[in-house]
Design a protein around this motif. Structure first.
Motif, mmCIF file in Angstrom:
data_model
loop_
_atom_site.group_PDB
_atom_site.id
_atom_site.type_symbol
_atom_site.label_atom_id
_atom_site.label_comp_id
_atom_site.label_asym_id
_atom_site.label_seq_id
_atom_site.Cartn_x
_atom_site.Cartn_y
_atom_site.Cartn_z
ATOM 1 N N SER A 372 0.865 -1.176 0.000
ATOM 2 C CA SER A 372 0.000 0.000 0.000
ATOM 3 C C SER A 372 0.900 1.224 0.000
ATOM 4 C CB SER A 372 -0.917 -0.011 1.210
ATOM 5 O OG SER A 372 -0.211 0.439 2.332
ATOM 6 N N GLY A 373 0.419 2.268 -0.663
ATOM 7 C CA GLY A 373 1.276 3.435 -0.826
ATOM 8 C C GLY A 373 0.578 4.712 -0.424
ATOM 9 N N LEU A 374 1.335 5.780 -0.581
ATOM 10 C CA LEU A 374 0.779 7.091 -0.256
ATOM 11 C C LEU A 374 -0.291 7.502 -1.262
ATOM 12 C CD1 LEU A 374 3.989 9.009 0.811
ATOM 13 C CD2 LEU A 374 2.045 8.438 2.247
ATOM 14 N N ASP A 375 -0.340 6.808 -2.415
ATOM 15 C CA ASP A 375 -1.372 7.104 -3.408
ATOM 16 C C ASP A 375 -2.696 6.444 -3.063
ATOM 17 O OD1 ASP A 375 -0.513 4.571 -3.767
ATOM 18 O OD2 ASP A 375 -0.121 4.727 -5.920
ATOM 19 N N HIS A 376 -2.824 5.972 -1.826
ATOM 20 C CA HIS A 376 -4.057 5.382 -1.300
ATOM 21 C C HIS A 376 -4.447 4.089 -2.006
ATOM 22 C CE1 HIS A 376 -5.711 9.223 0.757
ATOM 23 N NE2 HIS A 376 -4.440 9.035 0.972
ATOM 24 N N GLN A 377 -3.489 3.478 -2.642
ATOM 25 C CA GLN A 377 -3.822 2.249 -3.361
ATOM 26 C C GLN A 377 -3.317 1.042 -2.602
ATOM 27 O OE1 GLN A 377 -2.692 2.429 -7.493
ATOM 28 N NE2 GLN A 377 -4.822 2.958 -7.871
ATOM 29 N N LEU A 378 -4.057 -0.053 -2.747
ATOM 30 C CA LEU A 378 -3.628 -1.343 -2.201
ATOM 31 C C LEU A 378 -3.455 -2.268 -3.391
ATOM 32 C CD1 LEU A 378 -3.193 -3.304 0.137
ATOM 33 C CD2 LEU A 378 -5.640 -3.676 0.184
ATOM 34 N N LYS A 379 -2.235 -2.774 -3.557
ATOM 35 C CA LYS A 379 -1.970 -3.604 -4.727
ATOM 36 C C LYS A 379 -1.527 -4.987 -4.299
ATOM 37 C CE LYS A 379 -0.602 -0.175 -8.129
ATOM 38 N NZ LYS A 379 0.504 0.328 -8.934
ATOM 39 N N LEU A 380 -1.860 -5.938 -5.168
ATOM 40 C CA LEU A 380 -1.492 -7.324 -4.902
ATOM 41 C C LEU A 380 -0.600 -7.788 -6.051
ATOM 42 C CD1 LEU A 380 -2.427 -8.961 -2.540
ATOM 43 C CD2 LEU A 380 -4.095 -10.046 -4.004
ATOM 44 N N PHE A 381 0.562 -8.300 -5.736
ATOM 45 C CA PHE A 381 1.510 -8.720 -6.764
ATOM 46 C C PHE A 381 1.701 -10.219 -6.724
ATOM 47 C CE2 PHE A 381 2.493 -4.315 -6.236
ATOM 48 C CZ PHE A 381 2.921 -3.891 -7.485
ATOM 49 N N ASP A 382 1.975 -10.772 -7.899
ATOM 50 C CA ASP A 382 2.359 -12.172 -7.986
ATOM 51 C C ASP A 382 3.883 -12.228 -7.925
ATOM 52 O OD1 ASP A 382 2.742 -14.783 -8.461
ATOM 53 O OD2 ASP A 382 1.410 -14.922 -10.190
ATOM 54 N N MET A 383 4.432 -12.910 -6.941
ATOM 55 C CA MET A 383 5.889 -12.884 -6.769
ATOM 56 C C MET A 383 6.605 -13.958 -7.585
ATOM 57 S SD MET A 383 6.363 -10.371 -5.034
ATOM 58 C CE MET A 383 8.073 -10.438 -4.576
ATOM 59 N N ARG A 384 5.858 -14.804 -8.291
ATOM 60 C CA ARG A 384 6.514 -15.799 -9.124
ATOM 61 C C ARG A 384 6.832 -15.156 -10.459
ATOM 62 N NH1 ARG A 384 1.643 -19.789 -8.506
ATOM 63 N NH2 ARG A 384 0.697 -17.812 -8.966
ATOM 64 N N GLY A 385 7.997 -15.315 -10.932
ATOM 65 C CA GLY A 385 8.341 -14.806 -12.256
ATOM 66 C C GLY A 385 8.550 -13.312 -12.264
ATOM 67 N N MET A 386 7.673 -12.603 -12.958
ATOM 68 C CA MET A 386 7.976 -11.207 -13.309
ATOM 69 C C MET A 386 7.344 -10.191 -12.352
ATOM 70 S SD MET A 386 9.982 -11.444 -15.749
ATOM 71 C CE MET A 386 10.052 -9.746 -16.274
ATOM 72 N N PHE A 387 6.862 -10.571 -11.217
ATOM 73 C CA PHE A 387 6.282 -9.662 -10.222
ATOM 74 C C PHE A 387 5.157 -8.820 -10.828
ATOM 75 C CE2 PHE A 387 10.966 -9.713 -9.191
ATOM 76 C CZ PHE A 387 10.876 -10.768 -8.331
ATOM 77 N N GLN A 388 4.195 -9.499 -11.434
ATOM 78 C CA GLN A 388 3.077 -8.800 -12.066
ATOM 79 C C GLN A 388 2.020 -8.417 -11.030
ATOM 80 O OE1 GLN A 388 2.758 -7.938 -15.270
ATOM 81 N NE2 GLN A 388 4.820 -8.717 -15.653
ATOM 82 N N PRO A 389 1.414 -7.201 -11.156
ATOM 83 C CA PRO A 389 0.313 -6.875 -10.260
ATOM 84 C C PRO A 389 -0.924 -7.685 -10.620
ATOM 85 C CG PRO A 389 0.675 -5.111 -11.815
ATOM 86 C CD PRO A 389 1.777 -6.101 -12.032
ATOM 87 N N LEU A 390 -1.614 -8.192 -9.622
ATOM 88 C CA LEU A 390 -2.797 -9.013 -9.855
ATOM 89 C C LEU A 390 -4.066 -8.169 -9.746
ATOM 90 C CD1 LEU A 390 -1.959 -12.177 -7.762
ATOM 91 C CD2 LEU A 390 -2.052 -12.037 -10.221
ATOM 92 N N SER A 391 -4.145 -7.415 -8.675
ATOM 93 C CA SER A 391 -5.348 -6.603 -8.495
ATOM 94 C C SER A 391 -4.979 -5.343 -7.717
ATOM 95 C CB SER A 391 -6.433 -7.387 -7.769
ATOM 96 O OG SER A 391 -5.918 -7.906 -6.564
ATOM 97 N N THR A 392 -5.814 -4.339 -7.890
ATOM 98 C CA THR A 392 -5.554 -3.047 -7.266
ATOM 99 C C THR A 392 -6.870 -2.543 -6.680
ATOM 100 O OG1 THR A 392 -4.006 -2.630 -9.031
ATOM 101 C CG2 THR A 392 -4.577 -0.754 -7.665
ATOM 102 N N ARG A 393 -6.773 -1.840 -5.582
ATOM 103 C CA ARG A 393 -7.965 -1.234 -5.020
ATOM 104 C C ARG A 393 -7.564 0.082 -4.379
ATOM 105 N NH1 ARG A 393 -13.143 -2.571 -2.853
ATOM 106 N NH2 ARG A 393 -13.544 -1.193 -1.114
ATOM 107 N N THR A 394 -8.350 1.088 -4.644
ATOM 108 C CA THR A 394 -8.093 2.373 -4.020
ATOM 109 C C THR A 394 -8.900 2.447 -2.737
ATOM 110 O OG1 THR A 394 -7.941 3.241 -6.244
ATOM 111 C CG2 THR A 394 -7.961 4.835 -4.449
#
Lengths: 605, 445
Positions: A372-394
């Motif tokens: 989670s960041g200062l941009d008020h977003q909560l992000k979910l990443f897949d840590m296998r392979g290329m670290f792709q974001p899976l889902s995001t929620r503000t």
């Protein structure tokens, strides 16, 4: 014992006796004749019939689940007919217990998609045999799941009811007394926002307030182990490998206390520490400091293993990946960097947010990372392979603290509210659409942790400590040799010795912890090359084809050359065919799947 | 609202009384056991180190002979009984459990050249420098009786070796020719020769029992079929072979102990290339014996050491030596595959463990499980450089160590010369000969 037969029931026994005289004497292990079996007990035949109905269903279930090569194999080994025991009863569940493919997949440790690197038949056959053995082991391990005693908890709303609306008080009212006792509030307004930490067994809790209050207790029995005031700001607290040792990041230095509250060490090499993480299998205490250093302290020998300069200013966000012991640091420029003590540079950097990173959490399997960041977003990443974001929620406020539970629930502390999201199953990522539970606290959240092996979320806030009930958060079945909440002192001591004996060296921390068991292809090739150089020829090289001399009169030079050329051409053709086969696969992927080409296709990569 | 919380009953996880065992529930879920591979690696490393710590192979030294021990024999019916013949014509029978000599016979004048037991274990045969073959009873004479052989055969020439058939009342001796004897007769059933040189040892095949092999000092190994009057075939090597030993599990495999410091494992169907060349000794190999499992063999050498080789590896897995052990003349692997005996020049028979770090005696089931687990781990990580280095490390006496270095330099020089020769001659004119083929001179049928 003798009984006198009653006069009126005299006739039928006589008949029986006559029949018995006609019958051949039968030993107990011989097959029962059908007549007597039916006469003696009408039960077994019916049972058998029922079995016959049952049996075809089971394989059918297996067949629908696709290639069920794994669990079918042992079944074939068994004799098809039901086993008869001495008493004549049948085993209603003949053969090994069925296991589903998904469960076996969980225990499977080999990646079948990878090619075996060695072309030599001897080594190859050995590897193939090892793989088969590994597969069998995974089936057995999967079958052992039948023996697990406990079921995970759950919380379901009645049709259409939102579980997030359910208050803690409702849950406490609905559950048994023992579970209700796990919900408690410690009202400690005086010493300011609290950080907290559970021990690895989930039995003990320690917390430290900003204004110097440090305490450790057995939170299940509520027995206080120690309570001290260090008269200095406490930034973080953490249990070391067992509940007997406690690391406290104080204003200046890092201090280590025992469970009596006696200061054992003051580590001056670690100063102005903001966050602590303990890597239990490496016996490393990772500290992130205000000066921007990530320091690894080996607590078994008291040495600093590595001090890495992250070159990113003040470090205040740190978490460990429990799967591979890599430390994740969140930075003010929105990146998360991955660190291992073996490397001076980060293993990877992931740009996660615009603006700074406020919190990072990684689940127990190491596959998902929430930021989670200062941009008020909560992000979910897949840590296998290329670290792709899976889902995001503000989120309206943005989350300041994140935590994953053992079964993959994600908790976020936003101001004085705690939200918990749940996924579909254990391994699936939490879906950020609808919270599973929410709870409002009496102060701002300052620390979050799910208790291992208990359905409890510990929240440290400015008003004290709250222990929340979160059904379905924890792994229900612990492993007694790994971390046992009910262990005795003797067991703990024994475990401690064993754990120290198999302390993993810090150099082995890398992104893939299984890399050690794989074939080191690079150094293998290198060694091959060196050997060829040393010998002056390559001993493994295939000799060029030499035609065998034919019989008299047929071995003309022309035919020899012809045969040689034939083989060479064939080899060349095979090579070309192979390379051609690989190319179209790439092209097919690039083609759009839809029937009509769209103007937007040009943007597809 | 439907809710279920995880609520364990502590009674299910804590033992009831102090006398009970602690309850240890298991869950094999991989996420609860992180760092499986690194932890196993560390365990394997620890197991390898402990193996080297506990490697104490020397068990006992049987002393009593008054001259160098020249030959050894096992009793096929009794694990504890061992027979040994010395250079002064004395034969001793030993009890290994008591580690004592139980009987002494002055069998021959001069050397006892060969000794072998009958398959039934009731009697044994010796040959000596006095041109006699003697059969003795395994049990000693009753009090008052004199130590007398059952039979004595006076021969015309010196016999240098003897071996008994594995199933029938037939034995074979060697000297200037190979003689096959019936136990009841004083003349050989047949004599076989090929060339005119002295034959140093003869061995019956334990599986194809009518086959036998011998090695002669004209550098060849000859194979015979007892049913035929003539030898089968022979292979000529670079240097003399001292003894051969048949693999007890694979009928057609035998290993030859050669003077050129190497051992050669042959497949008797294809003698032109040995299956494996075993090299590690730094002096002539004098004796070889297979383990009853057929997977390994032990060799005795003039360099005062014995080595254990896996059949399919060219390098030894183990080397045994002591300060006092001189040139090892004979070696035997016991029938339970756990021990090795060697007889040496300085009149002692030494007893070794076949597996140096093995714990002797009865193991508890937990000990057994732990050793099995450690063994598997060592196997799994055996190729990792750190573990490999530790498991291969052996301390060697200075004489052997320096000779290994010296021979490495010599070999390197030879290889370099060959390489240069190939480089500077017309391509294809100088053929590269593989190590296996290098030492074979010819195969004659």
């Amino acid at each position: 014992m003798e009984t006198v037969p009653k006069p009126d029931s005299n006739v039928p026994p006589k008949k029986d006796r006559l029949q018995a005289k006609k019958k051949k004497p039968r030993r107990y292990w011989e097959q029962e004749t059908t007549g007597t079996a039916a006469g003696a007990s009408p039960g077994p035949p019916r049972k058998r019939k029922r079995n016959r109905e049952l049996r075809p269903q089971k394989p059918k279930k297996n067949d629908t689940s696709g290639k069920f090569r794994i669990s079918k194999k042992p079944r074939e080994l068994k004799s098809p007919g039901p086993q008869r025991s001495l008493s004549g009863a049948q085993d209603p569940f003949a053969g090994p217990a069925p296991v589903s493919v998904e469960v076996v997949q969980k225990y499977c440790r080999i990646d079948k998609s990878k090619e075996l690197p060695h072309p030599r038949t001897k080594t190859r056959s050995r590897l193939v045999a090892a793989e088969a053995q590994e597969e069998e082991t995974s089936v057995r391990a999967a079958r052992s799941e039948l023996l697990l005693a406990e079921e995970p908890g759950f919380l379901e709303g009645e049709d259409g009811e939102d579980t997030a609306k359910i208050r803690q008080a409702d849950i406490v009212e609905a559950v048994d007394i023992a579970s209700a006792a796990k919900h408690f509030d410690l009202n400690l307004r005086q010493f300011g926002p609290y950080r907290l930490n559970y021990s690895r067994t989930g039995r003990h809790l320690t917390f430290g307030g900003r204004r110097g209050h440090v305490a450790a207790l057995d939170w299940v029995t509520k027995k206080l182990m120690c309570e001290i005031n260090v008269m200095e700001a406490v930034r973080d607290v953490r249990f070391l490998h067992s509940e007997a040792l406690l690391a406290v990041a104080q204003n200046r230095w890092l201090h280590i206390y025992d469970n009596q509250g006696i200061e054992l060490h003051c580590v001056r090499r670690c100063d102005r520490v903001t966050r602590l993480e303990f890597l239990p299998f490496h016996f490393l205490l990772a500290t992130a400091s205000e000066t921007g250093f990530l320091t690894y302290l080996d607590v078994s020998v008291g040495k600093i293993v590595a001090a890495l300069n992250a070159r990113a200013g003040r470090l205040s966000v740190m978490t460990q990946n429990p799967y591979n012991a890599v430390i994740h640091l969140g930075h003010s420029n929105g990146t998360v960097s991955l660190w291992s003590p073996a490397m001076k540079e980060p293993l990877a950097k992931i740009l996660c947010h615009r603006g700074g990173v406020r919190a990072v959490a990684i689940d127990a399997t190491g596959t998902h990372m929430a930021t989670s960041g200062l941009d008020h977003q909560l992000k979910l990443f897949d840590m296998r392979g290329m670290f792709q974001p899976l889902s995001t929620r503000t989120l309206p406020q943005g989350a300041g603290h994140l935590a994953f539970s053992q079964r993959g629930l994600l908790a976020a502390g936003m101001g004085d509210v705690v939200n918990i999201w749940a996924g579909q199953g254990k391994a699936s990522p939490p879906s950020l659409e609808q919270p599973y539970l929410t709870h409002r606290l009496s102060g701002h959240v300052h620390g979050l942790q799910f208790c291992p092996y208990e359905d409890v979320l510990g929240v440290g806030h400015s008003g004290g400590i709250t222990s929340m009930l979160v059904p379905g958060a924890a792994e229900p079945n612990f492993d007694g040799l790994e971390s046992n909440p009910y262990r005795s002192r003797k067991q703990r001591q024994e475990w401690e010795v064993k754990a120290l004996l198999e302390k993993v060296p810090a150099e082995l921390i890398c992104l893939d912890p299984r890399a050690l068991a794989e074939v080191d292809v690079i150094s293998l090739e290198q060694a091959k090359k060196e050997r060829a150089e040393r010998l002056g020829y390559d001993p493994d090289a295939r000799a060029p084809f030499q035609p065998k001399p034919k019989q008299k009169g047929r071995g003309s030079t022309a035919s020899l050359v012809k045969r040689k050329r034939k083989v060479m051409d064939q080899e060349h053709r095979d090579k070309v065919r192979q390379s051609l086969e690989q190319q179209p696969q790439k092209q097919e992927k690039a083609k759009p799947t839809g029937a009509r080409p769209s103007a937007l296709d040009r943007f597809m990569r | 609202m439907k809710v279920k919380m995880l609520s364990r009953n502590p009674d299910h996880y804590v033992r009831e009384t102090k006398l009970d065992l602690q309850r240890v529930p298991r869950n094999y879920d991989p996420t609860l056991h992180p760092f499986e591979v690194p932890r196993e690696y560390i365990r394997a490393l620890n197991a390898t180190k402990l193996e080297r710590v506990f490697a104490k192979p020397f068990l006992a030294s049987l002393d009593g002979h008054r001259d160098g021990v020249n030959c050894l024999a096992k009793n096929p019916k009794s694990l504890a009984t061992v027979l040994s013949g010395a250079c002064d014509g004395e034969v001793r029978i030993w009890n290994l459990t008591k580690r004592k000599c139980i009987r002494t016979i002055q069998a021959h004048e001069g050397f006892v050249r060969g000794i072998c037991t009958r398959f039934c274990g009731t009697s044994f045969f010796t040959v000596g420098d006095d041109k006699t073959v003697k059969q003795w009873k395994m049990d000693g004479p009753s009090s008052g009786e004199e130590e007398e052989p059952l039979h004595t055969i006076l021969g015309k020439t010196v016999y240098t070796g003897i071996d008994h058939h594995w199933k029938e009342a037939v034995f074979a001796t060697c000297g200037q020719q190979v003689d096959i004897w019936d136990e009841q007769r004083t003349n050989p059933i047949c004599s076989m020769t090929w060339g005119f040189d002295s034959i140093s040892s003869v061995k019956f095949n334990p599986i194809e029992t009518f086959l036998l092999g011998s090695c002669a000092s004209d550098r060849n190994i000859v194979l015979y079929d007892m049913r035929q009057a003539t030898p089968l075939k022979k292979v000529i090597l670079d240097m003399r072979t001292n003894t051969i030993c048949w693999n007890p599990m694979e009928a057609f495999i035998f290993t030859a102990a050669n003077e050129d410091y190497n051992l050669y494992t042959f497949d008797m169907r294809a003698l032109d290339t040995p299956v494996m060349v075993h090299m590690d000794h730094v002096s002539a190999v004098l004796d070889v014996d297979y383990s009853p499992t057929g997977r390994e063999f032990v060799s005795a050498s003039f360099d005062k050491s014995i080595r254990i080789f896996p059949v399919d590896k060219s390098r030894s897995r183990e080397v045994y030596h002591t300060k006092r052990m001189q040139h090892v003349i004979c070696v035997k692997w016991t029938a339970d595959s756990k021990y090795i005996m060697c007889g040496s020049d300085e009149m002692n028979i030494r007893l070794w463990k076949a597996n140096a770090s093995e714990k002797l005696g009865v193991l508890t089931s937990r000990e057994k499980a732990a050793t099995d687990y450690n063994q598997k781990l060592k196997e799994k990580f055996q190729y990792h450089p750190h573990i490999k280095r530790i498991s291969r490390h052996r301390h060697l006496p200075k004489s052997i160590y320096s000779q290994i270095q010296e021979q490495r330099i010599m070999k390197e020089a030879r290889r370099r010369k060959e390489l240069n020769r190939i480089k500077h001659s017309k391509p294809g004119s100088v053929q590269r000969v593989s190590e296996k083929k290098k030492h074979i001179v010819a195969v004659v049928k």
